[in-house]
Design an enzyme around this catalytic site. Structure first.
Site, mmCIF file in Angstrom:
data_model
loop_
_atom_site.group_PDB
_atom_site.id
_atom_site.type_symbol
_atom_site.label_atom_id
_atom_site.label_comp_id
_atom_site.label_asym_id
_atom_site.label_seq_id
_atom_site.Cartn_x
_atom_site.Cartn_y
_atom_site.Cartn_z
ATOM 1 C CE1 TYR A 103 47.404 54.247 28.409
ATOM 2 C CE2 TYR A 103 45.343 55.411 28.714
ATOM 3 C CZ TYR A 103 46.602 55.099 29.148
ATOM 4 O OH TYR A 103 47.071 55.629 30.319
ATOM 5 N NE ARG A 115 48.878 48.807 36.525
ATOM 6 C CZ ARG A 115 49.623 49.718 37.168
ATOM 7 N NH1 ARG A 115 49.807 49.606 38.461
ATOM 8 N NH2 ARG A 115 50.172 50.712 36.512
ATOM 9 N N GLY A 116 43.043 46.626 40.418
ATOM 10 C CA GLY A 116 42.073 45.623 40.819
ATOM 11 C C GLY A 116 42.532 44.732 41.951
ATOM 12 N N GLY A 171 40.295 42.304 44.883
ATOM 13 C CA GLY A 171 40.331 40.859 44.704
ATOM 14 C C GLY A 171 40.335 40.410 43.264
#
Length: 333
Positions: A65, A216-217, A221
């Protein structure tokens, strides 16, 4: 949700038959290293520390990451708090200087090399849970797990985990050394593990840490924020799926509002209700997002709410692009 409310809602989950006890929600730190657009290191450190102060004990990171950035960040945040957390580290993914992906390497010699660098970047003497990020098609899983087991014997790793692998790979790995947990994507939008993978975990006494609980959101929204946001290349955020999913998310938002919850709290509460023996990983980047996520613990869903939500929301599109899906052992049938 106040600190006192967090303590009232606090409960722990044991990761596998021989794994550690952890808080009911874990903190996924990947998003703090640029995968979802711009980040602020100072706010990321404060968010991790706030999570720890609020009772969160499991921090999830990966050595790839931000090409090591995330481990360095976590190391900064846990300095002076090490005894209060368990750090889960994924390894094996290969990246180029331009951020490109180059495959996976889980050879035994590579395992020990990756671990050495992770220990240094994190500033710790032992990694609590160590796991290959993906199955390496050129290395038997027995060899990889055997190498991590050597690290356990030497005192550099406490527990062994897996990530995104299928039922047969789980069985083979567990025969070499007890597996604490499988990390896998699971949400209202990604329910595949329920059929062939979760029953095997129950049979073997293995837990799960569940990432992507907000898809992932998508379920809140959130939308891609430029070319640096890798969601811009995912099927659920693009093409014909985009509008279909926006309509589904609007329905979810109305459902949440009727129950006095935010969409994020609703998505997390659904996972907690569906899989109470597992641990959702919430990928918050800020203290505001963390506060919202913790609020889900005080707002459990009824069986009726769970059924109603599932009948209301259907998400279109795979969770990764087709080429990536081919390489997911957990998606093989």
């Amino acid at each position: 949700m106040s600190t006192n409310e967090t303590k009232k809602a606090q409960r722990t989950v044991k990761l596998g038959s021989a794994g550690p006890e952890v808080f009911a929600l874990g903190l996924g730190c990947m998003g703090m290293s640029g995968m979802y657009g711009a980040t602020d290191d100072a706010e990321s450190v404060r968010t991790i520390q706030e999570a720890i102060d609020r009772g969160v004990t499991l921090l999830d990171t990966g050595d790839f990451y931000g090409m090591g950035h995330n481990e360095l960040l976590v190391g900064r945040a846990i300095a002076g708090r090490r005894e209060r957390v368990q750090v889960s580290v994924k390894f094996g993914a290969l990246r180029g200087p331009d951020g490109s992906w180059s495959g996976v390497d889980t050879r035994p010699v590579a395992v020990k090399n990756f671990a050495a660098y992770s220990l240094k970047r994190l500033g710790v003497d032992v990694i609590d849970i160590y796991r290959p990020a993906r199955l390496d098609p050129s290395v038997p899983i027995e060899d990889t797990i055997g190498a991590i087991a050597d690290l356990v014997k030497a005192g550099y790793v406490r527990h062994i985990g897996l990530s995104e692998v299928g039922a047969e790979t789980i069985r083979r790995a567990h025969r070499v050394h007890p597996i604490a947990d499988l990390q896998i994507e699971y949400s209202l939008a990604s329910r595949g593990p329920e059929d062939g993978i979760f029953p095997v975990l129950a049979e073997l006494g293995i837990s799960a840490t569940l990432y992507g609980v907000l898809s992932r959101g998508l379920l809140t929204g959130s939308k891609p924020k430029g070319p640096g946001d890798f969601r811009a290349y995912l099927p659920r955020f693009t093409g014909s799926n985009q509008q279909k999913n926006e309509d589904a998310v609007s329905a979810l938002q109305r459902f949440a509002h009727e129950r006095g919850m935010t969409p994020g709290q609703l998505a997390i509460a659904w996972v907690l209700a569906r899989q109470p023996a597992f641990v959702p990983l919430v990928g918050t980047k800020t203290r505001v997002q963390l506060e919202d996520a913790l609020g889900a613990l005080a707002r459990p869903l009824s069986k009726e709410d769970v059924a109603a939500l599932e009948s209301l929301v259907t998400i279109s599109g795979d969770r990764y692009a087709s080429e990536q899906m081919k390489h997911l052992d957990s998606e093989r049938r």
